[in-house]
Design a protein around this motif. Structure first.
Motif, PDB file in Angstrom:
ATOM      1  N   ASP A  98      -2.183 -27.706  55.672  1.00 54.32           N
ATOM      2  CA  ASP A  98      -0.845 -27.193  55.342  1.00 54.32           C
ATOM      3  C   ASP A  98      -0.217 -27.941  54.167  1.00 54.32           C
ATOM      4  O   ASP A  98       0.668 -27.411  53.496  1.00 54.32           O
ATOM      5  CB  ASP A  98       0.079 -27.312  56.564  1.00 54.32           C
ATOM      6  CG  ASP A  98      -0.354 -26.393  57.698  1.00 54.32           C
ATOM      7  OD1 ASP A  98      -1.042 -25.389  57.398  1.00 54.32           O
ATOM      8  OD2 ASP A  98      -0.030 -26.672  58.863  1.00 54.32           O
ATOM      9  N   ASP A  99      -0.667 -29.189  53.919  1.00 54.72           N
ATOM     10  CA  ASP A  99      -0.141 -29.935  52.782  1.00 54.72           C
ATOM     11  C   ASP A  99      -0.567 -29.324  51.454  1.00 54.72           C
ATOM     12  O   ASP A  99       0.108 -29.521  50.429  1.00 54.72           O
ATOM     13  CB  ASP A  99      -0.620 -31.399  52.830  1.00 54.72           C
ATOM     14  CG  ASP A  99       0.007 -32.166  53.979  1.00 54.72           C
ATOM     15  OD1 ASP A  99       1.170 -31.875  54.322  1.00 54.72           O
ATOM     16  OD2 ASP A  99      -0.672 -33.057  54.540  1.00 54.72           O
ATOM     17  N   ARG A 127     -12.843 -24.069  56.895  1.00 56.25           N
ATOM     18  CA  ARG A 127     -11.573 -23.956  57.604  1.00 56.25           C
ATOM     19  C   ARG A 127     -11.601 -24.618  58.981  1.00 56.25           C
ATOM     20  O   ARG A 127     -10.560 -25.014  59.502  1.00 56.25           O
ATOM     21  CB  ARG A 127     -11.192 -22.476  57.754  1.00 56.25           C
ATOM     22  CG  ARG A 127     -10.918 -21.814  56.411  1.00 56.25           C
ATOM     23  CD  ARG A 127     -10.378 -20.416  56.572  1.00 56.25           C
ATOM     24  NE  ARG A 127     -10.029 -19.837  55.277  1.00 56.25           N
ATOM     25  CZ  ARG A 127      -8.848 -20.014  54.684  1.00 56.25           C
ATOM     26  NH1 ARG A 127      -7.922 -20.745  55.284  1.00 56.25           N
ATOM     27  NH2 ARG A 127      -8.602 -19.465  53.519  1.00 56.25           N
ATOM     28  N   LYS A 128     -12.793 -24.750  59.587  1.00 50.41           N
ATOM     29  CA  LYS A 128     -12.888 -25.344  60.913  1.00 50.41           C
ATOM     30  C   LYS A 128     -13.172 -26.844  60.875  1.00 50.41           C
ATOM     31  O   LYS A 128     -13.191 -27.500  61.918  1.00 50.41           O
ATOM     32  CB  LYS A 128     -13.983 -24.637  61.725  1.00 50.41           C
ATOM     33  CG  LYS A 128     -13.685 -23.174  62.021  1.00 50.41           C
ATOM     34  CD  LYS A 128     -14.769 -22.559  62.890  1.00 50.41           C
ATOM     35  CE  LYS A 128     -14.458 -21.100  63.201  1.00 50.41           C
ATOM     36  NZ  LYS A 128     -15.505 -20.481  64.065  1.00 50.41           N
ATOM     37  N   VAL A 164       2.341 -18.757  54.450  1.00 50.75           N
ATOM     38  CA  VAL A 164       2.636 -17.414  53.965  1.00 50.75           C
ATOM     39  C   VAL A 164       3.919 -16.935  54.608  1.00 50.75           C
ATOM     40  O   VAL A 164       4.072 -16.965  55.834  1.00 50.75           O
ATOM     41  CB  VAL A 164       1.474 -16.449  54.290  1.00 50.75           C
ATOM     42  CG1 VAL A 164       1.812 -15.045  53.793  1.00 50.75           C
ATOM     43  CG2 VAL A 164       0.191 -16.944  53.671  1.00 50.75           C
ATOM     44  N   GLU A 165       4.863 -16.505  53.770  1.00 50.71           N
ATOM     45  CA  GLU A 165       6.125 -16.036  54.306  1.00 50.71           C
ATOM     46  C   GLU A 165       5.939 -14.679  54.976  1.00 50.71           C
ATOM     47  O   GLU A 165       5.217 -13.815  54.489  1.00 50.71           O
ATOM     48  CB  GLU A 165       7.156 -15.920  53.177  1.00 50.71           C
ATOM     49  CG  GLU A 165       7.494 -17.252  52.529  1.00 50.71           C
ATOM     50  CD  GLU A 165       8.537 -17.093  51.450  1.00 50.71           C
ATOM     51  OE1 GLU A 165       8.971 -15.938  51.239  1.00 50.71           O
ATOM     52  OE2 GLU A 165       8.899 -18.106  50.821  1.00 50.71           O
ATOM     53  N   ALA A 166       6.587 -14.544  56.096  1.00 51.70           N
ATOM     54  CA  ALA A 166       6.496 -13.273  56.822  1.00 51.70           C
ATOM     55  C   ALA A 166       7.188 -12.173  56.034  1.00 51.70           C
ATOM     56  O   ALA A 166       8.242 -12.384  55.430  1.00 51.70           O
ATOM     57  CB  ALA A 166       7.146 -13.423  58.201  1.00 51.70           C
TER      58      ALA A 166
END
Length: 303
Positions: A288-289, A213-214, A294-296
């Motif tokens: 993000d592609d 992730r980093k 995630v929807e709130a």
């Protein structure tokens, strides 16, 4: 993964090399064109039967001595039968070829089993359908990769495949190597092989987006390419060894087919790293592609 080869560190040099070879290939295709074989240009097909077994290479040398340097010769069924392909539509071409060969074979009598003429219209149809098939294959590849991964991956894969095809065709155009249906079949096979190699790298890049992730995109590509390198080399080297055996022992009729495969496999191994992956950098692929946000969760305001 702590250790990774910095493949992307020389991506600018690789891009310059790619552009140079691509420009040379496109220039050769534009000014010299392809040396289409009899499958596309039309010509005469002559089936000959010998009394004793004969090697196609001996018939080819005899035809060359008789002035038919562009003749294509291959075995046809039994060891006493050969198939000769020549340019031209002379009705007497079969008799002329038979006489020229009989004068050099001595007591090995030969007969003409059949003579057929393939018109240029048939050749043009084969050429057009072959080109259409190649375009449809490229379009199908782009749709598949875009659906399985993301459109940026699809664009990178299609540019990589176009590079492999252009380089292969460029070599055949530059050296004026005959381009027949077997070579066209090899070009279509190259598309499938190159895609397979690219998919392996793309799949690891997508997986590492979740695991690392980093890591930045360039670091991700270096790590992913390093992780798949042993698999890529094992596949490419074993394939190239099989193709080399085909080039050496397959005879003249399969030489163009195996040469196209050799060029395509080599170019495909290179392009899966320095074209397909570099395209992801230019298109600025992000996490993000691949991972939708995630929807709130809705807030319940009821008392």
């Amino acid at each position: 993964m702590k250790t990774a080869i910095n493949f992307m560190g020389i991506r600018n040099i690789a891009f310059a090399l790619t552009m140079l070879l691509t420009v040379i290939s496109l220039g050769s295709l534009a000014f010299k064109g392809l040396n289409f074989g009899l499958d596309f240009t039309g010509g005469t097909l002559i089936e000959l039967g010998y009394q004793k077994p004969i090697q196609p290479s001996d018939v080819r040398d005899q035809l060359r001595n008789a002035g038919y340097a562009d003749a294509q010769v291959q075995s046809f069924g039994a060891t006493t039968d050969v198939l000769v392909r020549l340019r031209g539509d002379d009705p007497q071409l079969g008799n002329k070829v038979a006489q020229a060969l009989q004068a050099q074979t001595g007591d090995n009598q030969l007969t003409i089993n059949r003579v057929e003429f393939v018109g240029p219209s048939v050749g043009e149809e084969l050429r057009d359908q072959g080109g259409l098939g190649m375009l449809l294959a490229l379009a199908g590849v782009m749709l598949y990769v875009a659906f399985r991964f993301q459109w940026k991956f699809g664009l990178g894969a299609i540019v990589s495949l176009l590079h492999d095809v252009i380089i292969t065709l460029g070599v055949f155009s530059f050296f004026q190597i005959p381009f027949d249906l077997s070579v066209l079949a090899a070009v279509l096979a190259i598309i499938g092989y190159s895609l397979n190699d690219t998919i392996v790298v793309f799949d690891r890049i997508r997986e590492n987006f979740r695991l690392l992730r980093k890591a930045e995109l360039i670091e991700n590509i270096n790590i992913s390419t390093t992780q798949t390198m042993l698999r890529t080399l094992a596949t490419s080297i074993s394939t190239l060894l099989a193709i080399l055996a085909l080039m050496v022992f397959g005879g003249e009729n399969l030489w163009g087919f195996s040469l196209a495969l050799f060029i395509g496999v080599t170019a495909g191994t290179y392009s899966s790293v320095y074209i397909a992956s570099v395209m992801l950098i230019w298109l600025k692929l992000t996490r993000d592609d691949l991972i939708p946000p995630v929807e709130a969760e809705a807030v319940d305001d009821r008392p």
